[in-house]
Structure formats: C-alpha cells, structure tokens
Design a protein around this motif. Structure first.
Motif, PDB file in Angstrom:
ATOM      1  N   ASP A   1       0.853  -1.189   0.000  1.00 30.79           N
ATOM      2  CA  ASP A   1       0.000   0.000   0.000  1.00 30.79           C
ATOM      3  C   ASP A   1       0.888   1.237   0.000  1.00 30.79           C
ATOM      4  O   ASP A   1       0.932   1.995   0.970  1.00 30.79           O
ATOM      5  CB  ASP A   1      -0.922  -0.020   1.221  1.00 30.79           C
ATOM      6  N   ILE A   2       1.622   1.410  -1.112  1.00 31.11           N
ATOM      7  CA  ILE A   2       2.563   2.520  -1.233  1.00 31.11           C
ATOM      8  C   ILE A   2       2.230   3.295  -2.506  1.00 31.11           C
ATOM      9  O   ILE A   2       1.955   2.713  -3.541  1.00 31.11           O
ATOM     10  CB  ILE A   2       4.024   2.003  -1.293  1.00 31.11           C
ATOM     11  N   SER A   3       2.268   4.612  -2.400  1.00 27.42           N
ATOM     12  CA  SER A   3       2.095   5.469  -3.575  1.00 27.42           C
ATOM     13  C   SER A   3       3.407   6.175  -3.824  1.00 27.42           C
ATOM     14  O   SER A   3       4.129   6.481  -2.875  1.00 27.42           O
ATOM     15  CB  SER A   3       1.001   6.500  -3.322  1.00 27.42           C
ATOM     16  N   PRO A   4       3.708   6.426  -5.067  1.00 31.21           N
ATOM     17  CA  PRO A   4       2.926   6.283  -6.278  1.00 31.21           C
ATOM     18  C   PRO A   4       2.887   4.846  -6.775  1.00 31.21           C
ATOM     19  O   PRO A   4       3.591   3.976  -6.263  1.00 31.21           O
ATOM     20  CB  PRO A   4       3.651   7.180  -7.278  1.00 31.21           C
ATOM     21  N   SER A   5       2.079   4.635  -7.795  1.00 28.95           N
ATOM     22  CA  SER A   5       1.921   3.310  -8.372  1.00 28.95           C
ATOM     23  C   SER A   5       3.175   2.885  -9.134  1.00 28.95           C
ATOM     24  O   SER A   5       4.022   3.711  -9.489  1.00 28.95           O
ATOM     25  CB  SER A   5       0.731   3.295  -9.333  1.00 28.95           C
ATOM     26  N   TYR A   6       3.227   1.602  -9.400  1.00 27.56           N
ATOM     27  CA  TYR A   6       4.292   1.033 -10.229  1.00 27.56           C
ATOM     28  C   TYR A   6       4.369   1.763 -11.568  1.00 27.56           C
ATOM     29  O   TYR A   6       5.447   2.121 -12.028  1.00 27.56           O
ATOM     30  CB  TYR A   6       4.025  -0.473 -10.412  1.00 27.56           C
ATOM     31  N   ASN A   7       3.215   1.989 -12.210  1.00 28.79           N
ATOM     32  CA  ASN A   7       3.191   2.639 -13.522  1.00 28.79           C
ATOM     33  C   ASN A   7       3.781   4.044 -13.463  1.00 28.79           C
ATOM     34  O   ASN A   7       4.467   4.471 -14.389  1.00 28.79           O
ATOM     35  CB  ASN A   7       1.763   2.696 -14.072  1.00 28.79           C
TER      36      ASN A   7
ATOM     37  N   GLU B   1      -8.841  -5.020 -30.687  1.00 24.67           N
ATOM     38  CA  GLU B   1      -8.369  -3.677 -31.027  1.00 24.67           C
ATOM     39  C   GLU B   1      -6.958  -3.504 -30.494  1.00 24.67           C
ATOM     40  O   GLU B   1      -6.473  -4.320 -29.706  1.00 24.67           O
ATOM     41  CB  GLU B   1      -9.284  -2.610 -30.425  1.00 24.67           C
ATOM     42  N   GLU B   2      -6.335  -2.426 -30.914  1.00 21.83           N
ATOM     43  CA  GLU B   2      -4.989  -2.119 -30.441  1.00 21.83           C
ATOM     44  C   GLU B   2      -5.034  -1.903 -28.930  1.00 21.83           C
ATOM     45  O   GLU B   2      -5.844  -1.097 -28.457  1.00 21.83           O
ATOM     46  CB  GLU B   2      -4.502  -0.867 -31.157  1.00 21.83           C
ATOM     47  N   PRO B   3      -4.201  -2.605 -28.166  1.00 18.35           N
ATOM     48  CA  PRO B   3      -4.297  -2.486 -26.707  1.00 18.35           C
ATOM     49  C   PRO B   3      -3.662  -1.212 -26.156  1.00 18.35           C
ATOM     50  O   PRO B   3      -2.604  -0.800 -26.601  1.00 18.35           O
ATOM     51  CB  PRO B   3      -3.519  -3.703 -26.210  1.00 18.35           C
ATOM     52  N   SER B   4      -4.343  -0.607 -25.214  1.00 18.43           N
ATOM     53  CA  SER B   4      -3.717   0.478 -24.451  1.00 18.43           C
ATOM     54  C   SER B   4      -2.790  -0.183 -23.434  1.00 18.43           C
ATOM     55  O   SER B   4      -2.870  -1.390 -23.190  1.00 18.43           O
ATOM     56  CB  SER B   4      -4.774   1.307 -23.728  1.00 18.43           C
ATOM     57  N   TYR B   5      -1.934   0.614 -22.845  1.00 24.00           N
ATOM     58  CA  TYR B   5      -1.014   0.101 -21.818  1.00 24.00           C
ATOM     59  C   TYR B   5      -1.811  -0.561 -20.684  1.00 24.00           C
ATOM     60  O   TYR B   5      -1.525  -1.688 -20.282  1.00 24.00           O
ATOM     61  CB  TYR B   5      -0.160   1.259 -21.284  1.00 24.00           C
TER      62      TYR B   5
ATOM     63  N   ALA C   1       3.823  -5.141 -19.660  1.00 28.01           N
ATOM     64  CA  ALA C   1       3.909  -3.905 -20.443  1.00 28.01           C
ATOM     65  C   ALA C   1       5.192  -3.149 -20.098  1.00 28.01           C
ATOM     66  O   ALA C   1       5.846  -2.590 -20.970  1.00 28.01           O
ATOM     67  CB  ALA C   1       2.684  -3.034 -20.197  1.00 28.01           C
ATOM     68  N   GLY C   2       5.571  -3.165 -18.824  1.00 24.69           N
ATOM     69  CA  GLY C   2       6.807  -2.500 -18.410  1.00 24.69           C
ATOM     70  C   GLY C   2       8.038  -3.104 -19.056  1.00 24.69           C
ATOM     71  O   GLY C   2       8.950  -2.393 -19.468  1.00 24.69           O
ATOM     72  N   THR C   3       8.071  -4.427 -19.151  1.00 27.96           N
ATOM     73  CA  THR C   3       9.188  -5.097 -19.818  1.00 27.96           C
ATOM     74  C   THR C   3       9.207  -4.724 -21.290  1.00 27.96           C
ATOM     75  O   THR C   3      10.266  -4.448 -21.858  1.00 27.96           O
ATOM     76  CB  THR C   3       9.084  -6.623 -19.653  1.00 27.96           C
TER      77      THR C   3
END
Length: 125
Positions: free
Chosen positions: A32-38, A82-86, A98-100
């Motif tokens: 439960d830590i911010s900010p997110s991984y993304n 369809e084309e995927p968003s992240y 997606a990160g990799t």
C-alpha cells in the motif's frame, strides 16, 4: 497528484525498507505505497532504471526479446479486438509485462508501431 522522480525513488526505497529486499514488480504492487508502479516506471525510465538509481541490484528473471514483446502485443490485440492500451494490456496479465515491453521496445507507442509493422509484413508475405 503528480509525483516527481525523487518521490518515486523514495517510495521504492520505502518498499525496500518494508520488505527487507528490493521488491519485484508484483511485490511492489501488493504494498500500500504510492505512487503506483506505472508512475514509477514513467518517471524513472523503467523499473530496472529506478532500482539502479537507488543502487539496488536487480535480480533478472526470464529474458525477453523484442520479438517476444511484439508477439505479446499482437496476442493482446487479438484478445481485445483492437490495439491495446497500456492499461488494457496490463489487465490481461500477458507476459512479458507492459513495463518489460517498454524497457525493450521503447515507448508504448513505439512498441505498438513495431508490432503493427511486423503484422503488416506477415500479411504482405
């Protein structure tokens, strides 16, 4: 809230302090830590780059090629129709993450453009 690179690195260090070791992506996401991984990968240039900025060792798991990433994006497009968003790609839980794919192919847009080129090339053959 907009986080700075420094705040992202502080959050990653908090995760290290809490776990007692550098977190994997899944471990970080479970805290439960911010900010997110993304947000961390966006501000720091990737998960590995964030760890390296803190002087942490990165335990490498399976190594993926650019072709692996592009095939996974193509698989996501077929599943979604369809084309995927992240974010849509991440929700599918396809490997590599997606990160990799970002780390290997550049930006998400660049990765999708490479995948589209690869798909067009296959059709043209």
């Amino acid at each position: 809230m907009v986080y700075t690179k420094e705040e992202c690195l502080e959050a990653l260090q908090d995760a290290v302090d809490e776990l007692g070791h550098p977190p994997t992506v899944d471990e970080y996401k479970g805290l439960d830590i911010s900010p997110s991984y993304n947000t961390i990968i966006a501000r720091c240039g990737g998960w590995i780059a964030a760890k390296e900025a803190l002087g942490l060792e990165h335990k490498r798991g399976r190594q993926y090629s650019e072709a692996d990433c592009l095939e996974a994006i193509q698989e996501a497009a077929e599943i979604l129709g369809e084309e995927p968003s992240y974010d849509a790609y991440e929700r599918l839980d396809i490997s590599p993450s997606a990160g990799t794919s970002l780390a290997i192919c550049g930006t998400w847009v660049e990765a999708k453009e490479k995948e589209a080129w690869l798909t067009r090339r296959r059709v043209d053959c």
